[in-house]
Enzyme design. Structure first.
Site, mmCIF file in Angstrom:
data_model
loop_
_atom_site.group_PDB
_atom_site.id
_atom_site.type_symbol
_atom_site.label_atom_id
_atom_site.label_comp_id
_atom_site.label_asym_id
_atom_site.label_seq_id
_atom_site.Cartn_x
_atom_site.Cartn_y
_atom_site.Cartn_z
ATOM 1 N N GLU A 111 0.834 -1.206 0.000
ATOM 2 C CA GLU A 111 0.000 0.000 0.000
ATOM 3 C C GLU A 111 0.864 1.249 0.000
ATOM 4 O O GLU A 111 2.052 1.188 0.330
ATOM 5 C CB GLU A 111 -0.919 0.063 1.233
ATOM 6 C CG GLU A 111 -0.768 -1.071 2.179
ATOM 7 C CD GLU A 111 -1.745 -1.055 3.333
ATOM 8 O OE1 GLU A 111 -1.878 -0.022 3.993
ATOM 9 O OE2 GLU A 111 -2.343 -2.110 3.561
ATOM 10 N N LYS A 113 2.381 4.632 1.374
ATOM 11 C CA LYS A 113 2.678 5.164 2.705
ATOM 12 C C LYS A 113 2.363 6.652 2.666
ATOM 13 O O LYS A 113 3.087 7.442 2.054
ATOM 14 C CB LYS A 113 4.141 4.925 3.073
ATOM 15 C CG LYS A 113 4.477 5.366 4.484
ATOM 16 C CD LYS A 113 5.851 4.875 4.879
ATOM 17 C CE LYS A 113 6.144 5.144 6.346
ATOM 18 N NZ LYS A 113 6.092 6.565 6.686
ATOM 19 N N ASP A 115 1.953 10.434 3.753
ATOM 20 C CA ASP A 115 2.832 11.265 4.579
ATOM 21 C C ASP A 115 2.040 12.375 5.268
ATOM 22 O O ASP A 115 2.066 13.534 4.861
ATOM 23 C CB ASP A 115 3.940 11.858 3.686
ATOM 24 C CG ASP A 115 5.051 12.473 4.514
ATOM 25 O OD1 ASP A 115 5.078 12.249 5.733
ATOM 26 O OD2 ASP A 115 5.881 13.184 3.931
ATOM 27 N N TYR A 222 -6.111 2.789 7.049
ATOM 28 C CA TYR A 222 -5.346 1.643 6.570
ATOM 29 C C TYR A 222 -5.151 0.514 7.591
ATOM 30 O O TYR A 222 -4.350 -0.384 7.370
ATOM 31 C CB TYR A 222 -3.986 2.092 6.050
ATOM 32 C CG TYR A 222 -3.237 3.043 6.977
ATOM 33 C CD1 TYR A 222 -2.858 2.652 8.239
ATOM 34 C CD2 TYR A 222 -2.910 4.329 6.545
ATOM 35 C CE1 TYR A 222 -2.180 3.510 9.070
ATOM 36 C CE2 TYR A 222 -2.221 5.199 7.379
ATOM 37 C CZ TYR A 222 -1.865 4.785 8.624
ATOM 38 O OH TYR A 222 -1.203 5.633 9.451
ATOM 39 N N LYS A 309 11.043 3.314 1.887
ATOM 40 C CA LYS A 309 11.009 4.774 1.712
ATOM 41 C C LYS A 309 11.515 5.142 0.324
ATOM 42 O O LYS A 309 12.568 4.665 -0.113
ATOM 43 C CB LYS A 309 11.904 5.440 2.770
ATOM 44 C CG LYS A 309 11.456 5.178 4.193
ATOM 45 C CD LYS A 309 10.325 6.076 4.604
ATOM 46 C CE LYS A 309 10.847 7.444 4.926
ATOM 47 N NZ LYS A 309 10.387 8.007 6.143
ATOM 48 N N CYS A 400 35.492 28.527 19.177
ATOM 49 C CA CYS A 400 34.050 28.760 19.255
ATOM 50 C C CYS A 400 33.717 30.092 18.577
ATOM 51 O O CYS A 400 34.327 31.110 18.899
ATOM 52 C CB CYS A 400 33.595 28.782 20.716
ATOM 53 S SG CYS A 400 31.863 29.243 20.895
ATOM 54 N N CYS A 403 32.293 32.481 21.775
ATOM 55 C CA CYS A 403 33.095 32.880 22.936
ATOM 56 C C CYS A 403 34.597 32.748 22.683
ATOM 57 O O CYS A 403 35.402 33.156 23.517
ATOM 58 C CB CYS A 403 32.676 32.089 24.175
ATOM 59 S SG CYS A 403 33.206 30.367 24.131
ATOM 60 N N CYS A 418 32.393 23.180 22.074
ATOM 61 C CA CYS A 418 33.018 24.239 22.850
ATOM 62 C C CYS A 418 32.936 23.819 24.319
ATOM 63 O O CYS A 418 31.847 23.607 24.841
ATOM 64 C CB CYS A 418 32.259 25.545 22.614
ATOM 65 S SG CYS A 418 32.657 26.812 23.829
ATOM 66 N N CYS A 424 29.646 30.101 27.972
ATOM 67 C CA CYS A 424 29.463 30.424 26.547
ATOM 68 C C CYS A 424 27.974 30.771 26.338
ATOM 69 O O CYS A 424 27.102 29.925 26.580
ATOM 70 C CB CYS A 424 29.872 29.217 25.701
ATOM 71 S SG CYS A 424 29.594 29.424 23.951
HETATM 72 S S1 IVH Z 1 0.354 0.681 9.038
HETATM 73 C C1 IVH Z 1 1.462 -1.421 12.878
HETATM 74 N N1 IVH Z 1 -0.110 1.668 6.656
HETATM 75 O O1 IVH Z 1 3.607 5.315 8.637
HETATM 76 C C2 IVH Z 1 1.351 -0.788 11.555
HETATM 77 N N2 IVH Z 1 1.050 3.023 8.227
HETATM 78 O O2 IVH Z 1 6.107 4.300 10.549
HETATM 79 C C3 IVH Z 1 0.831 0.580 11.651
HETATM 80 N N3 IVH Z 1 1.598 5.270 7.423
HETATM 81 O O3 IVH Z 1 2.864 5.826 11.987
HETATM 82 C C4 IVH Z 1 0.984 1.409 10.485
HETATM 83 N N4 IVH Z 1 0.700 5.038 5.417
HETATM 84 O O4 IVH Z 1 1.435 7.072 10.324
HETATM 85 C C5 IVH Z 1 0.445 1.891 7.865
HETATM 86 N N5 IVH Z 1 -0.612 2.446 4.526
HETATM 87 C C6 IVH Z 1 -0.093 2.649 5.722
HETATM 88 C C7 IVH Z 1 0.525 3.881 6.076
HETATM 89 C C8 IVH Z 1 1.096 4.019 7.341
HETATM 90 C C9 IVH Z 1 1.339 5.865 6.244
HETATM 91 C C10 IVH Z 1 2.344 5.902 8.531
HETATM 92 C C11 IVH Z 1 1.707 5.767 9.878
HETATM 93 C C12 IVH Z 1 2.746 5.151 10.773
HETATM 94 C C13 IVH Z 1 3.993 5.268 9.977
HETATM 95 C C14 IVH Z 1 4.844 4.026 10.163
#
Ligand code: IVH
Length: 653
Positions: A111, A113, A115, A222, A309, A400, A403, A418, A424
């Site tokens: 899926e 991720k 942001d 999700y 990532k 520094c 200072c 420092c 300082c």
């Molecule tokens: S699952 C135990 N699914 O990514 C699993 N997280 O570091 C819980 N996030 O804090 C997370 N898209 O805020 C999951 N499709 C997705 C996501 C997702 C974004 C974020 C979420 C979480 C962080 C994981």
């Protein structure tokens, strides 16, 4: 009057005094009387954990969370995911899963991720009852009023669904609304938000739901947590959640091989640019809930899921100057100043060079073409130097910049600092700011402006002065409140080099008071889990220094906590604070008595019978059918021995 009644009376009186003081500006009791009542309430609450109330006036003291919102403990901690960055790390994850499942076939749900910021939504009888931010993973802020303004989150579910469930997801500000908001802010002379995540987070913490409604937040869900999920598949359950009215990503895909997983990643690496919201990677989850359960969790993240990532975006520009910042512990951070360039939607002209080693390895000259990158962080960094016409290589400074003291470098460290820590100016200011900060003494009525002002007037020399300056009444009150901040945070607040929150907590729990810590040898400190040579020597040096000893003596005199409280001595954590737990059945790992003890050590309360007040039922094998039925009827969470141990283990690290 019983102690319980006394708690209720004190709470009511303190609420009233707070109101008189803060809202009406006409207190009817002295600060001393107020503080005495508060302390009495805190003591009573400590011995009556069943009376926990997030709205108690005592909760305003020393909370780690946003003061404007009520803090709520998550029923299950909100974990994070470990990150991977390339095919070979993704393959490692895949193979680890395959090995742990001993050759069983499995599917991976891939899926996007998103942001933004994670949110936990609770529904009861088909209605949204609570929305809580991630916070520190253990407890978050109740932002229900703001979340109700998000149109893609159903307030009432018009379809058959479980009586009680939790669903987690991400709150986002779509690119179009983000750009519009920033244009408005710039027109009004306000600083623009660095990225949609910050904008979403700032918006969600707004005190005015109308502002939130106007900005147009969105949400994707999700992760469904329900007692009795309809399917064994995470993917399938989310399709059901879509039928209940939730916005679930249309771009999830079930993969049967690592090649399918990698194709998905490759596809979205470029396609994500066309999405209406920001994404920073891909999340891979083992689809079967039974398999998830058997893979289990580590302290920080599940073993059944991982994040991949995306590579950060890069840009090239010209280096103009290097400046140096002095941190509160004297660490010198070199900063590159460059010609402004657009990067991931914002103009960038400064980038951190981290430390002397990173800076030297880039072999920089003024005028060089440098490649900068913005990862998940707001601060961009220089990742490559493509050279230029400049002839004079820039080397790290020797003294520094503020200072003039000669800089030093500890063996095995990448940076210089420092050593003039007591005189300082930026270090003194940094220490003062650190001391009042949220996770330290949490004196939130004092900010950097006040600190600068008093420092420049020569009235503020070190942190003990906070307790003697004739500040206005409001500030004085929050300073008095800081006297009840527990020892471990006082130790952190001192700002000893290398002693972060965790090290401070560990040392406080091991040595119990400052005198024992001061006389401890390095070897004794090294016997403590998580305390290494660097921290141990730093603590010893700090506590053996005359000026620091005098400072601590002044702080003791002012009334700060330099020893663990009685409650802390017998308690490991507050993971179960305020929870009422019923135990039933036969257990594998510990005896019932041991479980009862564990519950108390983590702040929870044992109870023999199930009622509306029960937080959860800790169920072993052969649990009596009547208990089970009653718990189910009241919609009370039933957790297994393993789940329970995983939950408390989080805090035992
Ligand atoms: S699952 C135990 N699914 O990514 C699993 N997280 O570091 C819980 N996030 O804090 C997370 N898209 O805020 C999951 N499709 C997705 C996501 C997702 C974004 C974020 C979420 C979480 C962080 C994981």
């Amino acid at each position: 009057m019983t102690e319980t009644d006394l708690i209720l009376t004190l709470r009511q009186q303190l609420h009233e005094h707070n109101h008189n003081y803060y809202v009406l500006n006409s207190p009817t009791v002295s600060d001393k009387e107020f503080d005495d009542m508060m302390r009495q309430l805190q003591e009573l609450e400590a011995s009556h954990p069943e009376m926990y109330d997030p709205n108690s006036p005592s909760q305003r003291v020393g909370s780690d969370l946003n003061e404007d919102f009520v803090s709520v403990k998550h029923l299950r901690p909100m974990l994070s995911l470990s990150n991977t960055y390339n095919l070979s790390e993704v393959r490692d994850f895949y193979e680890r899963v395959a090995d742990s499942l001993h050759g069983q076939p499995f599917q991976i749900c891939a899926e996007l991720k998103y942001d933004g910021l994670s949110i936990s939504l609770h529904y009861e009888h088909g209605r949204l009852v609570r929305a809580v931010t991630r916070g520190d993973g253990e407890q978050g802020d109740d932002v229900t009023a703001n979340v109700r303004t998000i149109r893609t989150i159903p307030l009432v579910i018009d379809a058959p669904c479980p009586r009680q469930f939790e669903i987690r997801g991400e709150i986002l500000l779509p690119w179009s609304n983000f750009n519009k908001l920033n244009a408005e802010r710039e027109a009004a002379g306000e600083a623009p938000f660095a990225n949609p995540r910050n904008a979403a987070s700032g918006t969600l913490k707004s005190k005015d739901p109308k502002v939130v409604a106007r900005r147009g937040l969105d949400a994707y869900l999700y992760y469904l947590l329900s007692e009795a999920p309809k399917y064994d598949g995470h993917y399938q359950n989310l399709q059901t959640a879509r039928e209940w009215g939730f916005q679930v990503s249309p771009d999830m895909r079930l993969c049967n091989t690592i090649d399918e997983v990698w194709d998905y990643i490759q596809y979205w690496d470029t396609e994500r640019k066309h999405l209406p919201v920001a994404t920073d990677g891909i999340v891979l989850k083992v689809n079967s809930l039974a398999q998830q359960q058997s893979l289990g969790l580590t302290a920080k993240s599940p073993r059944w899921a991982i994040a991949y990532k995306f590579q950060a975006e890069q840009a090239t520009t010209t280096l103009r100057e290097i400046t140096y910042q002095v941190g509160r512990t004297g660490v010198i951070t070199p900063v590159a100043n460059m010609d402004p360039v657009a990067l991931s939607g914002t103009m960038v002209h400064r980038a951190t060079l981290h430390n002397a080693d990173v800076m030297e390895s880039l072999a920089l000259h003024i005028g060089d073409s440098v490649v900068i990158e913005k990862g998940g962080e707001i601060i961009p960094k220089i990742v490559d130097n493509e050279g230029g016409p400049g002839e004079h290589r820039i080397h790290f400074i020797k003294r520094c910049p503020v200072c003039g003291t000669k800089l030093v470098r500890e063996p095995d460290e990448a940076g210089y600092y420092c050593p003039n820590d007591q005189h300082c100016p930026p270090q003194i200011l940094g220490k003062l700011e650190h001391f009042v900060s949220r996770k330290a003494m949490n004196i939130n009525s004092i900010g950097s402006e006040i600190i600068n002002q008093y420092f420049n007037q020569g009235l503020l020399h070190d942190v003990s002065d906070f307790y003697h300056i004739d500040f206005d009444e409001k500030i004085k009150r929050s300073i008095t409140e800081s006297l009840s901040v527990p020892f471990e945070r006082v130790l952190f607040a001192l700002g000893i080099r290398f002693v972060g929150e965790i090290a401070a907590k560990t040392l406080a729990r091991k040595f119990k008071n400052i005198d024992a810590l001061s006389t401890a040898t390095i070897d004794e400190m090294l016997e403590t889990d998580g305390i290494g040579q660097v921290i141990a020597s730093s603590v010893r040096d700090y506590l053996h220094d005359k000026e620091n000893q005098q400072l601590i003596a002044r702080l003791k005199e002012a009334g700060l906590q330099f020893a663990l409280s009685h409650q802390q001595m017998s308690q490991h954590s507050t993971t179960l604070q305020g929870q009422v737990i019923v135990i039933s059945g036969v257990f594998k790992h510990h005896s019932r008595e041991q479980y009862k003890q564990l519950i108390e050590q983590h702040g929870g309360k044992n109870s023999g019978s199930i009622s509306g007040k029960t937080s959860f039922l800790l169920a072993g094998e052969n649990i009596g059918p009547s208990k089970l039925e009653k718990a189910q009827k009241l919609g009370i969470r039933i957790i297994s021995e393993d789940e329970f141990l995983a939950e408390i283990r989080q805090t035992d690290q």
